[in-house]
Design an enzyme around this catalytic site. Structure first.
Site, PDB file in Angstrom:
ATOM      1  N   SER A 203       0.823  -1.203   0.000  1.00 21.04           N
ATOM      2  CA  SER A 203       0.000   0.000   0.000  1.00 21.04           C
ATOM      3  C   SER A 203       0.856   1.250   0.000  1.00 21.04           C
ATOM      4  O   SER A 203       2.068   1.205   0.197  1.00 21.04           O
ATOM      5  CB  SER A 203      -0.933   0.008   1.220  1.00 21.04           C
ATOM      6  N   GLY A 204       0.165   2.387  -0.156  1.00 17.37           N
ATOM      7  CA  GLY A 204       0.829   3.675  -0.115  1.00 17.37           C
ATOM      8  C   GLY A 204       0.829   4.300   1.261  1.00 17.37           C
ATOM      9  O   GLY A 204       1.124   5.495   1.394  1.00 17.37           O
ATOM     10  N   ASP A 205       0.509   3.510   2.289  1.00 19.54           N
ATOM     11  CA  ASP A 205       0.521   4.026   3.665  1.00 19.54           C
ATOM     12  C   ASP A 205       0.766   2.840   4.598  1.00 19.54           C
ATOM     13  O   ASP A 205       1.242   1.793   4.152  1.00 19.54           O
ATOM     14  CB  ASP A 205      -0.792   4.752   3.982  1.00 19.54           C
ATOM     15  N   ASP A 206       0.436   2.975   5.879  1.00 16.96           N
ATOM     16  CA  ASP A 206       0.674   1.889   6.829  1.00 16.96           C
ATOM     17  C   ASP A 206      -0.033   0.613   6.385  1.00 16.96           C
ATOM     18  O   ASP A 206      -1.185   0.651   5.935  1.00 16.96           O
ATOM     19  CB  ASP A 206       0.163   2.271   8.217  1.00 16.96           C
TER      20      ASP A 206
ATOM     21  N   THR B 216       5.631  -0.954   2.086  1.00 13.61           N
ATOM     22  CA  THR B 216       5.087   0.387   1.945  1.00 13.61           C
ATOM     23  C   THR B 216       6.255   1.365   1.936  1.00 13.61           C
ATOM     24  O   THR B 216       6.943   1.500   2.951  1.00 13.61           O
ATOM     25  CB  THR B 216       4.091   0.738   3.058  1.00 13.61           C
TER      26      THR B 216
END
Length: 481
Positions: A284-287, A318
């Site tokens: 993902s692009g976050d946590d 990530t």
């Protein structure tokens, strides 16, 4: 029907990480031999609900006992019976909404199961109901509407946030939503729910977003939730968001989003208790996973903590955030969390504690055990906030409390630097324990950075900062519990 309404005959495919180069593999082997073989046990309330997982071998523990729903359903029907067309073009929003309502009425309280057969099923947001199973067959793909934000209606902000997380006022509803429910299951034989989030990411990138983006799946104030055996892709915002929930199991998921997709967290338990997250692969692009509990004065006022949470056997990458994060919205408090068997690569951090002035709240009784990582920038990080507040009425004297954090059996190779541990200005974090930590092949900064963070460290390489130098014995509070 089995209690979890899952199909076990077809194992879920997982994306595989790139093979580790020989040097890294050698360093991992060397570092692993440095660690003790013992593992820190879960706190008593959690251990009571961990049991050997059926079908996985007696040496693999599961926390699926958190889910206590009946699972059995009195009626079953296909979404096709309600006029849905799986051609990827026809809008099926009305069909999904009719199906849920009709099945709930037919079931008469006995529970219903809605099946989604193979096909591409375009839809806007729809709500689930209690004693309900949404089952996606292999080859079934639910597609979120990507042309009209009105297919994702506006709803009131969460009380513990006081406003939309990104914009003032209301927020867009999730693609699959439920509130005040009991016994809800989303499962299948590895079907897919694809939020087609690019429209929303572009609104964010272009600064033309009017209201906070919707999640892919959100359950609010619900109990006995099971989400398993599906692939989740391209969420507009956070992917799975149980908030004010209890007895939640999230397992055997593959969650995928472009690594530059903004705020596409994988799984975010929020002001929720008795939560099990296990056996998930996330890009993902976050946590990958973030434990939360409300934002500034709104989270303090609502006072709903996140507690009794197990996160185990999660892997992924990530580039900008962490494998497992705590906060930064943690104003209702976070306690009694076990994270173990975590594998993270090509990421900003493996584990990160994020807070800020004005948050208040607490993070306490946290165990992080058996973490392996490669090519991570900062392996363990306690970070200060970036002046991210709900509004200017937050209490500047409300400082977070962080204590009783045990981080044990950590192996990292090819990391950029040693851990960075910084308390929020004016706060002191204590009771921080590191044991059996081996960080090898550090590229840049080999010196730990600590500010107002105190505790002990045993059998740690490289040598920790002065604030963590061992002043006790191996049987001290930082010893194996």
């Amino acid at each position: 029907m089995a209690p979890h309404a899952t199909v076990q005959s077809e194992p879920m495919p997982r994306p595989c990480p790139r093979p580790v180069v020989p040097l890294v593999a050698f360093l991992l082997l060397l570092a692993s031999s440095y660690l003790a073989l013992t593992r820190l046990p879960a706190a008593a309330p959690l251990a009571a609900l961990i049991a050997p997982s059926a079908g996985r071998g007696s040496d693999v523990d599961s926390c699926t006992g958190f889910y206590r729903g009946a699972g059995r359903r009195a009626v079953t029907a296909s979404v096709e019976e309600f006029g849905a067309v799986g051609d990827g073009v026809t809008s099926n929003t009305a069909a999904f909404r009719r199906a849920v309502a009709a099945l709930d009425e037919r079931a008469g309280g006995g529970g219903a199961r809605l099946e989604v057969p193979p096909g591409r099923w375009l839809t806007g947001s729809f709500n689930l109901t209690s004693r309900f199973t949404l089952f996606l067959h292999h080859g079934a793909i639910i597609l979120g509407s990507e042309y009209d934000p009105e297919d994702w209606p506006l709803i009131a902000p969460l009380p513990s946030y006081g406003r939309g997380r990104e914009r003032l006022g209301p927020r867009h509803i999730s693609l699959i939503h439920g509130q005040d429910l009991d016994d809800v299951v989303i499962t299948g034989s590895n079907g897919t729910i694809d939020g087609q989030g690019r429209m929303w990411w572009e609104l964010w990138w272009n600064k033309t977003l009017n209201h906070t983006r919707g999640h892919l799946i959100e359950l609010v104030n619900s109990t006995n939730v099971m989400i398993s055996n599906v692939t989740l892709r391209n969420s507009p915002f956070w992917t799975v968001h149980p908030v004010y929930c209890r007895n939640v199991v999230i397992k055997d998921l593959t969650i995928l989003a472009p690594l530059n997709a903004p705020n596409t967290d994988g799984i975010d338990p929020d002001s929720s208790s008795e939560v099990c997250v296990e056996d998930c692969y996330i890009e993902s692009g976050d946590d990958l996973v973030a434990v939360k509990s409300g934002w500034d004065q709104y989270g303090i006022s609502v006072g709903k903590p996140s507690s009794n949470i197990i996160i185990q056997r999660v892997s992924g990458t990530t580039p900008t955030c962490s494998g497992v994060g705590f906060g930064s919205e943690m104003s209702g408090g976070i306690s009694n969390v076990l994270v173990r068997d975590l594998h993270i690569w090509n990421s900003a951090s493996a584990v990160r504690f994020k807070t800020d002035v004005g948050r208040g709240g607490y993070i306490t009784n946290i165990t992080i055990a058996n973490v392996t990582m490669e090519k991570v920038k900062v392996p363990i990080r306690f970070s200060r906030g970036s002046n991210d507040h709900s509004d200017d009425r937050y209490d500047r004297s409300a400082l977070p409390t962080i204590s009783d954090i045990h981080i044990v059996d950590i192996v990292g190779v090819d990391v950029q630097r040693a851990p960075m541990l910084e308390a929020v200005h004016g706060a002191v974090y204590d009771g921080i324990c590191f044991r059996n930590v081996s960080l090898r092949a550090i590229k840049h900064q080999v010196v730990w950075h600590c500010e107002s963070v105190y505790g002990e460290a045993h059998e740690v390489f490289p040598a920790p900062c002065e604030e963590l130098r061992n002043n006790g014995s191996s049987s001290s509070w930082c010893g194996l519990r």
